[in-house]
Design an enzyme around this catalytic site. Structure first.
Site, PDB file in Angstrom:
ATOM      1  N   SER A  38       0.841  -1.191   0.000  1.00 51.29           N
ATOM      2  CA  SER A  38       0.000   0.000   0.000  1.00 51.29           C
ATOM      3  C   SER A  38       0.880   1.246   0.000  1.00 51.29           C
ATOM      4  CB  SER A  38      -0.969  -0.055   1.192  1.00 51.29           C
ATOM      5  OG  SER A  38      -2.030   0.844   1.010  1.00 51.29           O
ATOM      6  N   ASP A 151      -5.110  -3.877  -2.894  1.00 50.69           N
ATOM      7  CA  ASP A 151      -4.143  -3.606  -1.831  1.00 50.69           C
ATOM      8  C   ASP A 151      -3.614  -4.886  -1.175  1.00 50.69           C
ATOM      9  OD1 ASP A 151      -2.974  -2.776   0.672  1.00 50.69           O
ATOM     10  OD2 ASP A 151      -4.157  -0.946   0.573  1.00 50.69           O
TER      11      ASP A 151
END
Length: 297
Positions: A38, A151
């Site tokens: 991320s 993610d």
């Protein structure tokens, strides 16, 4: 003192990674490989490209954070798009690939089709970054080959195991941005009105008691994220954990990048005894013979 870094996710909290990198360098720790998830993947990519922590800070601090988001015509379904982030990445990184990196680096994502964790270490960097930051439902999924990627924090909020694969003989230092289990839960503040046009939508959401629904949903996600972080750290056992105090920052907050980076510097200072302890003659010998017992957390 050579180390490998695993940078965790956390949205705007991830600017603390900049300070972590800067302070590690000042204290004579040398990052030989880096993994990121991320926002940690975003910072990891720029660092692996050869950007200094000061240069990353200057870049992130100089852009208008309110322009990071919004939908582009080619975006898939999502509550908040990443059109501004995409423009920034295309401008600064363009068609550079993992082959252009100065350091071994891996970014992580999750394939929605198979449910598997995916380690991205080949191909175009911009695509890999947009995949690792694609918070499910909030940002659009990224398609690479036949993979539908979101993610990496969905399955591994701090990529310790991928970092260890990059340099098996080096200690892994994990930078964790989530609060520990047991702390009060936090709702995610997603400023939809900043990105969604029209008063009609706001009125509809109000009638649906959107605020209450989102509060319950996002606090549940917060608990899940913390639990996943704790479980993965217990299994993957980083040698040292650095935990910047960034719990007052929300995922999509507009922040003072330099102030958040300072929190990363302070976290390194707090962890210095453990970091330096990695390089006692005893621990060096254990790693050399391959029987190093990774410190539990």
């Amino acid at each position: 003192m050579d180390i490998t870094l695993a940078l965790g996710g956390g949205g705007a909290k991830g600017n603390a990674h900049i300070g972590v990198l800067r302070q590690l360098e000042k204290k004579d720790f040398h990052v030989k490989a880096i993994a990121g998830t991320s926002y940690g993947g975003l910072v990891a990519a720029f660092y692996a490209l050869g950007y200094s922590p000061d240069e990353i800070e200057e870049l992130f601090a100089s852009v208008d954070q309110t322009r990071f988001f919004g939908h582009a015509p080619e975006d898939g379904p999502s509550l908040v798009g990443v059109a501004g982030v995409t423009r920034l990445l295309e401008e600064k990184i363009g068609d550079l690939t993992f082959a252009d990196l100065k350091l071994p680096c891996v970014l992580t994502a999750v394939d929605l089709k198979s449910g598997n964790e995916v380690h991205l270490s080949r191909g175009r960097l911009v695509d890999a970054i947009l995949a690792t930051i694609a918070i499910p439902g909030i940002f659009p999924a990224r398609y690479i080959d036949d993979l539908e990627l979101v993610d990496g924090g969905v399955l591994d909020p701090v990529p310790v195991a991928p970092a260890r694969v990059l340099a098996p003989r080096l200690p892994v230092v994990a930078v964790v941005l989530t609060m520990p289990m047991g702390a009060p839960t936090q709702a995610w503040n997603i400023p939809f009105d900043r990105y969604w046009a029209g008063m009609i939508l706001s009125r509809v959401l109000s009638k649906m008691h959107y605020d209450t629904v989102w509060d319950v949903f996002s606090r549940s996600l917060d608990i899940t994220s913390r639990a996943m972080t704790q479980y993965r750290l217990e299994v993957d056992r980083p040698d040292v954990i650095i935990r910047p105090q960034v719990y007052d920052i929300d995922m999509l907050d507009v922040v003072d990048v330099r102030e958040v980076a300072k929190k990363g510097e302070a976290a390194v200072d707090a962890a210095l005894p453990q970091l330096r302890g990695l390089f006692t003659w005893r621990n060096r010998w254990r790693r050399t013979v391959g029987v190093y017992n990774h410190r539990s957390v």
